[in-house]
Structure formats: structure tokens, C-alpha cells
Design a protein around this motif. Structure first.
Motif, PDB file in Angstrom:
ATOM      1  N   HIS A 284     -44.660 -20.216 -19.877  1.00  7.69           N
ATOM      2  CA  HIS A 284     -45.383 -21.445 -20.187  1.00  7.69           C
ATOM      3  C   HIS A 284     -45.130 -21.864 -21.634  1.00  7.69           C
ATOM      4  CE1 HIS A 284     -47.588 -19.856 -16.717  1.00  7.69           C
ATOM      5  NE2 HIS A 284     -48.140 -21.041 -16.549  1.00  7.69           N
ATOM      6  N   GLY A 285     -45.239 -23.160 -21.886  1.00  9.25           N
ATOM      7  CA  GLY A 285     -45.211 -23.671 -23.249  1.00  9.25           C
ATOM      8  C   GLY A 285     -44.008 -23.201 -24.036  1.00  9.25           C
ATOM      9  N   GLN A 286     -44.275 -22.695 -25.242  1.00  7.17           N
ATOM     10  CA  GLN A 286     -43.222 -22.274 -26.142  1.00  7.17           C
ATOM     11  C   GLN A 286     -42.881 -20.791 -26.032  1.00  7.17           C
ATOM     12  OE1 GLN A 286     -44.296 -23.594 -30.099  1.00  7.17           O
ATOM     13  NE2 GLN A 286     -44.977 -25.580 -29.337  1.00  7.17           N
ATOM     14  N   SER A 287     -43.509 -20.104 -25.088  1.00  9.60           N
ATOM     15  CA  SER A 287     -43.218 -18.685 -24.893  1.00  9.60           C
ATOM     16  C   SER A 287     -41.976 -18.499 -24.034  1.00  9.60           C
ATOM     17  CB  SER A 287     -44.412 -17.982 -24.245  1.00  9.60           C
ATOM     18  OG  SER A 287     -45.471 -17.845 -25.176  1.00  9.60           O
ATOM     19  N   GLY A 288     -41.464 -17.271 -24.031  1.00  8.06           N
ATOM     20  CA  GLY A 288     -40.277 -16.961 -23.255  1.00  8.06           C
ATOM     21  C   GLY A 288     -40.502 -17.143 -21.760  1.00  8.06           C
ATOM     22  N   LYS A 289     -39.427 -17.428 -21.042  1.00  4.41           N
ATOM     23  CA  LYS A 289     -39.498 -17.715 -19.613  1.00  4.41           C
ATOM     24  C   LYS A 289     -38.470 -16.869 -18.862  1.00  4.41           C
ATOM     25  CE  LYS A 289     -41.029 -22.383 -20.738  1.00  4.41           C
ATOM     26  NZ  LYS A 289     -41.154 -22.063 -22.180  1.00  4.41           N
ATOM     27  N   PRO A 290     -38.750 -15.584 -18.676  1.00  6.98           N
ATOM     28  CA  PRO A 290     -37.818 -14.746 -17.917  1.00  6.98           C
ATOM     29  C   PRO A 290     -37.570 -15.332 -16.530  1.00  6.98           C
ATOM     30  CG  PRO A 290     -39.564 -13.435 -18.926  1.00  6.98           C
ATOM     31  CD  PRO A 290     -39.953 -14.851 -19.110  1.00  6.98           C
ATOM     32  N   ALA A 291     -36.377 -15.153 -16.017  1.00  2.00           N
ATOM     33  CA  ALA A 291     -36.006 -15.771 -14.740  1.00  2.00           C
ATOM     34  C   ALA A 291     -36.383 -14.923 -13.533  1.00  2.00           C
ATOM     35  CB  ALA A 291     -34.499 -16.052 -14.721  1.00  2.00           C
ATOM     36  N   GLU A 292     -36.465 -13.604 -13.701  1.00  2.00           N
ATOM     37  CA  GLU A 292     -36.650 -12.740 -12.549  1.00  2.00           C
ATOM     38  C   GLU A 292     -38.094 -12.789 -12.033  1.00  2.00           C
ATOM     39  OE1 GLU A 292     -37.094 -10.293 -16.310  1.00  2.00           O
ATOM     40  OE2 GLU A 292     -35.738 -11.842 -15.511  1.00  2.00           O
ATOM     41  N   PRO A 293     -38.303 -12.779 -10.715  1.00  2.00           N
ATOM     42  CA  PRO A 293     -39.656 -12.814 -10.136  1.00  2.00           C
ATOM     43  C   PRO A 293     -40.545 -11.671 -10.619  1.00  2.00           C
ATOM     44  CG  PRO A 293     -38.022 -13.272  -8.447  1.00  2.00           C
ATOM     45  CD  PRO A 293     -37.262 -12.852  -9.678  1.00  2.00           C
ATOM     46  N   ALA A 294     -39.943 -10.505 -10.892  1.00  2.96           N
ATOM     47  CA  ALA A 294     -40.736  -9.347 -11.314  1.00  2.96           C
ATOM     48  C   ALA A 294     -41.439  -9.573 -12.649  1.00  2.96           C
ATOM     49  CB  ALA A 294     -39.842  -8.113 -11.411  1.00  2.96           C
TER      50      ALA A 294
END
Length: 242
Positions: free
Chosen positions: A71-81
Motif C-alpha cells: 500500500h501507499g509508499q511502502s514496498g509491494k512484493p509480488a508473491e502471494p506469500a
């Protein structure tokens, strides 16, 4: 209603969360007073709390508003886990408390953020916090919901689509002894009163406030009352812990 101008943050923090995910946390208010950690809901960000960032609440407390992972400016890992289980969310809250040096903060969880808060308590307990406040949230979802709530939510397709996963945190909340606050709206569709009744039953020592309207985000639509209620609860819980 025209949104207020954004207050200037004291500082924007970068915290290393679970799995190395970069978390952005925005700080407002007085750095030398007790802390309140504001946990937003699904598809939102720290700007959900825009109307808490100035005025009496920010003058009395140190407000920390992180962007949750994805969300927002935080990291957005791609993996569902990185999203479909509780440890990534729980460990991120623990990392924020630890890396920002928050001393027994009040944790506030709205909507999905309330479930993040409940999972934090399930894993880490209440040793590192002073109190907890739940706004528009529930301890159960999916097949675990009370039948009354399931019927009410299913009558609105958009509301029914909000169920993200199956959860039942009732039993875990029973061991929570820190001061707790629950607020709900009497006519809300997203979190009907059956879910509030269930949460109040799981936290029998909690204060429960019922607002007469149907708004899911009282901190935005009615910030004056929200800020006053939260400030009063934070002050009471702080005194109880001294």
C-alpha cells in the motif's frame, strides 16, 4: 466535505519489515509524548488519517501512520506469500514499534487494519503496547462470521466482495487484558452490529462506543468526535498503565 490541507509531517521514516520489505511511516505531532500507531484499512494508506494529523490529538500524542505492505509508499512484493498469511503483517507492526523506539504505544486498527492488530496480539501479546482500539473491524470473516452478519453483508454485492480470507480470532482475543476500545456504527453495512457484538463478546473488558450513523470511516466523516474519543481513551489507558 472538502478535505483539509495536509499537515507537514515531522518526519517520514523508512522501516525494514518482514522479508526486507521497505515500509514507509509518516510521523505527526509531538515527539516527546505517548505514541499512537494508526493502522489503515485495505486499499488505503497513511492519508486515511489526514484529519488526525493536526489539532488537539496531534498536540497531545505522537502519531505514527505507516503504509502497510502493498500500500501507499511502502514496498509491494509480488508473491502471494507476502500477503496471504499473518506473519508478514504481524512482523511489520513489530518492526515499526521496535525500529522507531515506540514505548508502549496505543495501537489503532481500522477495518482490515483491525485484523492486523488482532493478529499482532495473537502472536506478540500485549507486552509492548499500552492499549488497543478497534474501528469498523471484526474478529471473524468468511464462513466464521455470525449468521446474522452473513445475511446482512450478502444483501449488498459490493460489501460481500470485501471478504478477503477466512479468519476466526475470537479465541485469541480472550487472553487480551490491556485496555481496549471498540467503536461501531449502528446502521453500517460493511461491519454490521452482529460483528461488533461478537467482538465485544471476545473482549468483555473493552469499552464499546456506538455511533448512530452508518459511516465506515468515522475518523474522516466525523473527525471531531473521533479525535476526542480516541484522545480520551488514550489518556485513560495511559493513566491505567502508570
Amino acid at each position: 466535505m472538502t478535505p483539509p490541507a495536509a499537515a507537514e509531517p515531522n518526519v517520514t521514516h523508512i522501516v525494514t519489515g518482514h522479508g526486507g520489505t521497505r515500509l514507509s511511516g509518516t510521523e505527526f505531532g509531538n515527539a516527546d509524548v505517548p505514541s499512537i500507531l494508526l493502522i489503515h484499512g485495505r486499499s488505503q494508506c497513511h492519508l486515511s488519517w489526514l484529519q488526525q494529523f493536526s489539532g488537539p490529538l496531534a498536540e497531545r500524542f505522537r502519531l505514527i501512520a505507516p503504509d502497510l505492505r502493498g500500500h501507499g509508499q511502502s514496498g509491494k512484493p509480488a508473491e502471494p506469500a507476502a500477503y496471504d498469511n499473518s506473519p508478514p503483517w504481524v512482523r511489520n507492526i513489530a518492526a515499526i514499534i521496535d525500529q522507531l523506539g515506540l514505548i508502549r504505544p496505543l495501537l489503532v486498527g481500522w477495518s482490515m487494519g483491525g485484523r492486523v492488530l488482532m493478529n499482532y496480539l495473537r502472536v506478540h501479546g500485549e507486552a509492548a503496547i499500552s492499549s488497543a482500539a478497534y474501528f469498523g473491524t471484526a474478529a471473524t470473516s468468511g464462513r466464521h462470521r455470525p449468521a446474522r452478519a452473513a445475511v446482512q453483508r450478502s444483501s449488498d454485492p459490493a460489501v460481500a466482495a470485501l471478504d478477503m480470507y477466512e479468519a476466526d480470532l475470537d479465541a485469541d482475543l480472550g487472553s487480551t487484558n490491556c485496555p481496549s476500545l471498540i467503536t461501531a456504527r449502528a446502521r453500517e453495512q460493511i461491519m454490521p452490529m452482529a460483528l461488533t457484538d461478537e467482538l465485544s463478546g471476545a473482549l468483555p473488558q473493552a469499552e464499546t462506543l456506538i455511533y448512530a450513523d452508518r459511516v465506515h470511516s468515522p475518523f474522516w466523516k466525523g473527525p471531531e468526535r473521533f479525535n476526542a474519543d480516541l484522545s480520551a481513551f488514550a489518556a485513560r489507558s495511559q493513566e491505567a498503565g502508570t
